[in-house]
Design an enzyme around this catalytic site. Structure first.
Site, PDB file in Angstrom:
ATOM      1  N   HIS A 159       0.810  -1.226   0.000  1.00 58.94           N
ATOM      2  CA  HIS A 159       0.000   0.000   0.000  1.00 58.94           C
ATOM      3  C   HIS A 159       0.841   1.273   0.000  1.00 58.94           C
ATOM      4  CE1 HIS A 159      -3.633  -2.449   1.796  1.00 58.94           C
ATOM      5  NE2 HIS A 159      -3.408  -2.690   0.514  1.00 58.94           N
ATOM      6  N   CYS A 184       8.340  19.912 -13.211  1.00 60.25           N
ATOM      7  CA  CYS A 184       7.239  20.247 -14.145  1.00 60.25           C
ATOM      8  C   CYS A 184       6.163  21.098 -13.480  1.00 60.25           C
ATOM      9  CB  CYS A 184       6.634  18.968 -14.715  1.00 60.25           C
ATOM     10  SG  CYS A 184       5.550  18.109 -13.569  1.00 60.25           S
ATOM     11  N   GLY A 228      -1.725  -9.174  12.729  1.00 62.41           N
ATOM     12  CA  GLY A 228      -2.273  -7.838  12.992  1.00 62.41           C
ATOM     13  C   GLY A 228      -3.052  -7.239  11.837  1.00 62.41           C
ATOM     14  N   SER A 279      -7.003  -7.225   9.921  1.00 63.63           N
ATOM     15  CA  SER A 279      -8.397  -7.657  10.014  1.00 63.63           C
ATOM     16  C   SER A 279      -8.755  -8.546   8.824  1.00 63.63           C
ATOM     17  CB  SER A 279      -9.325  -6.442  10.079  1.00 63.63           C
ATOM     18  OG  SER A 279      -9.104  -5.614   8.962  1.00 63.63           O
ATOM     19  N   ALA A 298       0.945  -9.013  19.096  1.00 63.89           N
ATOM     20  CA  ALA A 298       2.053  -9.373  18.201  1.00 63.89           C
ATOM     21  C   ALA A 298       3.400  -9.137  18.890  1.00 63.89           C
ATOM     22  CB  ALA A 298       1.956  -8.555  16.910  1.00 63.89           C
TER      23      ALA A 298
HETATM   24  P1  OAD Z   1      -7.158  -2.956  10.490  1.00 62.90           P
HETATM   25  O1  OAD Z   1      -7.237  -1.706  11.310  1.00 62.90           O
HETATM   26  O2  OAD Z   1      -8.317  -3.285   9.630  1.00 62.90           O
HETATM   27  O3  OAD Z   1      -6.932  -4.212  11.452  1.00 62.90           O
HETATM   28  C1  OAD Z   1      -5.973  -4.215  12.455  1.00 62.90           C
HETATM   29  C2  OAD Z   1      -6.012  -5.567  13.126  1.00 62.90           C
HETATM   30  O4  OAD Z   1      -4.956  -5.637  14.075  1.00 62.90           O
HETATM   31  C3  OAD Z   1      -7.296  -5.860  13.873  1.00 62.90           C
HETATM   32  O5  OAD Z   1      -7.789  -7.142  13.457  1.00 62.90           O
HETATM   33  C4  OAD Z   1      -6.889  -5.880  15.351  1.00 62.90           C
HETATM   34  O6  OAD Z   1      -7.597  -6.839  16.115  1.00 62.90           O
HETATM   35  C5  OAD Z   1      -5.420  -6.271  15.247  1.00 62.90           C
HETATM   36  N1  OAD Z   1      -4.558  -5.791  16.339  1.00 62.90           N
HETATM   37  C6  OAD Z   1      -4.608  -4.619  17.012  1.00 62.90           C
HETATM   38  N2  OAD Z   1      -3.604  -4.517  17.910  1.00 62.90           N
HETATM   39  C7  OAD Z   1      -2.894  -5.672  17.809  1.00 62.90           C
HETATM   40  C8  OAD Z   1      -1.724  -6.186  18.459  1.00 62.90           C
HETATM   41  N3  OAD Z   1      -1.088  -5.492  19.412  1.00 62.90           N
HETATM   42  N4  OAD Z   1      -1.275  -7.412  18.096  1.00 62.90           N
HETATM   43  C9  OAD Z   1      -1.924  -8.140  17.136  1.00 62.90           C
HETATM   44  N5  OAD Z   1      -3.020  -7.698  16.482  1.00 62.90           N
HETATM   45  C10 OAD Z   1      -3.495  -6.484  16.809  1.00 62.90           C
HETATM   46  O7  OAD Z   1      -5.786  -2.866   9.667  1.00 62.90           O
HETATM   47  P2  OAD Z   1      -5.372  -3.599   8.325  1.00 62.90           P
HETATM   48  O8  OAD Z   1      -5.863  -5.006   8.313  1.00 62.90           O
HETATM   49  O9  OAD Z   1      -3.934  -3.380   8.163  1.00 62.90           O
HETATM   50  O10 OAD Z   1      -5.461   0.332   3.346  1.00 62.90           O
HETATM   51  O11 OAD Z   1      -6.161  -2.757   7.252  1.00 62.90           O
HETATM   52  C11 OAD Z   1      -5.995  -3.066   5.896  1.00 62.90           C
HETATM   53  C12 OAD Z   1      -6.033  -1.821   5.065  1.00 62.90           C
HETATM   54  O12 OAD Z   1      -7.237  -1.101   5.320  1.00 62.90           O
HETATM   55  C13 OAD Z   1      -4.957  -0.802   5.363  1.00 62.90           C
HETATM   56  O13 OAD Z   1      -3.715  -1.104   4.772  1.00 62.90           O
HETATM   57  C14 OAD Z   1      -5.544   0.450   4.781  1.00 62.90           C
HETATM   58  C15 OAD Z   1      -6.973   0.343   5.258  1.00 62.90           C
HETATM   59  O14 OAD Z   1      -7.913   0.903   4.443  1.00 62.90           O
HETATM   60  C16 OAD Z   1      -5.132   1.393   2.602  1.00 62.90           C
HETATM   61  O15 OAD Z   1      -4.911   2.484   3.080  1.00 62.90           O
HETATM   62  C17 OAD Z   1      -5.038   1.101   1.142  1.00 62.90           C
END
Ligand code: OAD
Length: 249
Positions: free
Chosen positions: A118, A150, A187, A189, A231
């Site tokens: 990303h 540019c 970590g 979702s 994590a």
């Molecule tokens: P999310 O915010 O959707 O999910 C974060 C996950 O981390 C959740 O399932 C939490 O339960 C878990 N979590 C939180 N703290 C934690 C810890 N200390 N140890 C382990 N797990 C933990 O984030 P992403 O899955 O990264 O995209 O989201 C995916 C994408 O959605 C991002 O890259 C972004 C967003 O829209 C773009 O910007 C293109």
């Protein structure tokens, strides 16, 4: 931490390991996640900030938001989970780390090869000529940076909603997922595709898939093992297990 014998044995012996990380791996460093009660997207509407049309309409507001996040990210430090993955890379012949995070914390923790699906908030580029511009500074006086070559508007090198992912990065991640024998989904979702397709691809190609998260996710019922916890606490223990039977590459 309880893990299965199969997982333990793969940690000790697997020659090919893939990892996918999401915002949760940086949560213990103090970077907000997107989803969940304190998640960024519960306070802000992504469609107002994280897409190209919004940027063309209000580049100053979008820059203010990214500048703010950039400052937060520069002030925080990688945590034990990032360091554990950097250590794992040194122990495994074929190790692929793919991240959805734009925070650069894996690289700062010492990971040598990071596939950024990303983008990266530290980089920017010109929307007109495509030139990459490091060290973009946004100030009260100059709220929208422009290209020195540019004159085009500079944007952060991050993937917004509706945009293509960098195809070479995605292909490399997919082929690594297809050939690995152990896949760790950490970590995330696992609701945003194509990233969330990586653990599923690995599973379909025969890998053992382990998820590490504070809670169960959309893919928990599809993986081989779910470790519920932080994590930053679990990964150093996994790296220790690996160390007992491996030497540095
Ligand atoms: P999310 O915010 O959707 O999910 C974060 C996950 O981390 C959740 O399932 C939490 O339960 C878990 N979590 C939180 N703290 C934690 C810890 N200390 N140890 C382990 N797990 C933990 O984030 P992403 O899955 O990264 O995209 O989201 C995916 C994408 O959605 C991002 O890259 C972004 C967003 O829209 C773009 O910007 C293109």
């Amino acid at each position: 931490m309880m893990i299965s014998g199969k997982f333990e044995s793969l940690l000790k012996t697997a020659d090919s390991i893939c990892v996918l990380t999401g915002a949760g791996i940086s949560a213990e460093s103090g970077v907000a996640t997107f989803r969940g009660t304190d998640g960024l997207w519960s306070k802000l509407k992504p469609e107002e900030l994280a897409n190209f049309d919004a940027f063309l309409r209000n580049p100053d507001i979008v820059w203010e938001w990214y500048n703010h996040r950039k400052q937060i990210i520069q002030e925080v430090k990688p945590n034990a989970a990032h360091y554990a993955l950097a250590a794992m890379e040194q122990m495994v012949k074929d190790f692929t780390l793919t991240t959805q995070n734009i925070d650069n914390l894996h690289t700062r923790a010492g990971s040598k090869r990071v596939l950024e699906l990303h983008g990266n908030i530290e980089r920017s580029y010109c929307v007109t000529c495509g030139k990459f511009v490091p060290d973009v500074v946004v100030t009260r006086e100059q709220r929208i940076p422009h290209c020195g070559d540019c004159g085009g508007v500079i944007r952060p090198d991050v993937v917004w909603f509706g945009e293509m992912l960098p195809q070479d990065v995605l292909e490399e991640s997919m082929s690594a997922a297809a050939r690995c024998s152990l896949f760790l989904s950490i970590g995330t979702s696992a609701v945003v595709y194509p990233a969330a397709g990586l653990p599923l691809k690995a599973r379909d190609c025969g890998a053992y898939v382990v998820e590490i998260n504070l809670e169960r996710t959309e893919i928990s019922h599809l993986v081989d093992e779910s470790l519920i916890g932080k994590a930053g606490e679990i990964l150093p223990q996994l790296a220790e297990i690996m160390k007992t039977s491996r030497s540095q590459k």
